[in-house]
Design a protein around this motif. Structure first.
Motif, PDB file in Angstrom:
ATOM      1  N   ASN A  79       0.835  -1.198   0.000  1.00  0.00           N
ATOM      2  CA  ASN A  79       0.000   0.000   0.000  1.00  0.00           C
ATOM      3  C   ASN A  79       0.868   1.246   0.000  1.00  0.00           C
ATOM      4  O   ASN A  79       1.958   1.254   0.578  1.00  0.00           O
ATOM      5  N   PHE A  80       0.370   2.288  -0.623  1.00  0.00           N
ATOM      6  CA  PHE A  80       1.041   3.578  -0.583  1.00  0.00           C
ATOM      7  C   PHE A  80       0.926   4.172   0.810  1.00  0.00           C
ATOM      8  O   PHE A  80       0.004   3.858   1.560  1.00  0.00           O
ATOM      9  N   THR A  81       1.877   5.031   1.152  1.00  0.00           N
ATOM     10  CA  THR A  81       1.860   5.778   2.409  1.00  0.00           C
ATOM     11  C   THR A  81       2.284   7.213   2.107  1.00  0.00           C
ATOM     12  O   THR A  81       2.828   7.496   1.036  1.00  0.00           O
ATOM     13  N   ASP A  82       2.044   8.117   3.061  1.00  0.00           N
ATOM     14  CA  ASP A  82       2.525   9.485   2.900  1.00  0.00           C
ATOM     15  C   ASP A  82       4.049   9.478   2.842  1.00  0.00           C
ATOM     16  O   ASP A  82       4.704   8.760   3.607  1.00  0.00           O
ATOM     17  N   LEU A  83       4.611  10.272   1.937  1.00  0.00           N
ATOM     18  CA  LEU A  83       6.055  10.422   1.848  1.00  0.00           C
ATOM     19  C   LEU A  83       6.568  11.027   3.145  1.00  0.00           C
ATOM     20  O   LEU A  83       5.954  11.933   3.704  1.00  0.00           O
TER      21      LEU A  83
END
Length: 197
Positions: A79-83
């Protein structure tokens, strides 16, 4: 669909990612699997905006002009996450040398901002060469074309962006075109080191 990207793993395989207004996906085993962030809910891509992508080492980073920049480890992430750090919300992303450069900034449209050298999660100005630059003329910044040398595209100007190792300044900015630029954040492309706008 609001964007598509391919990223190369260290083993040489390709991973394919796509975006809609509210979600991000990865193509796995012949079908699309949702890879939207687990914290923060659906994305809020505005009508007329698109996702932009950058592979930075083993990470794929993307921006949409509405949400915090997102990242995923293409080797092991699901899953993507905040940079990491505190990067600004941006419409465009590229790399100039070892720096991640964000432009088309929502809150400061006459500015570009870059990460720490070699660290996509380092966004504290003045630390490890991370910083920003405001431009008093040329109109809004619509994007940056990356490479070893960058080109900052504004509505009515184009500037060359050169890294100055060992200098008091991180980058030098030189006007190369005045009176013309890219009025659209999606109105330019770079092919084999040549910028078309």
């Amino acid at each position: 669909a609001k964007g598509l990207a391919m990223a190369r793993t260290t083993a040489g395989a390709w991973e394919v990612y796509a975006a809609t207004t509210t979600d991000l996906y990865v193509y796995v085993g012949g079908s699309w699997t949702e890879a939207t962030r687990l914290a923060g809910g659906d994305y809020a891509t505005v009508s007329g905006e698109f996702w932009r992508w950058l592979q930075y080492g083993e990470n794929l980073i993307c921006v949409n002009g509405a949400d915090e920049p997102q990242t995923i480890d293409i080797e092991s992430g699901s899953n993507f996450t905040d940079l990491g750090g505190t990067p600004p919300i941006a419409r465009n992303i590229t790399a100039v040398g070892e720096f991640v450069v964000l432009s088309g900034l929502v809150d400061t449209p006459y500015r570009i901002q870059w990460s720490a050298i070699g660290n996509a999660a380092g966004w504290t100005a003045g630390t490890d060469l991370s910083d920003y630059q405001d431009f008093p003329d040329g109109g809004r910044v619509t994007g940056v074309s990356g490479g070893e040398t960058g080109f900052v595209l504004q509505e009515y100007m184009i500037r060359r962006m050169r890294f100055l190792p060992g200098s008091d300044y991180v980058f030098q900015f030189e006007k190369v075109v005045e009176g013309k630029g890219s009025i659209s954040p999606y109105g330019f492309a770079t092919v084999a080191g040549t910028v078309f706008f």
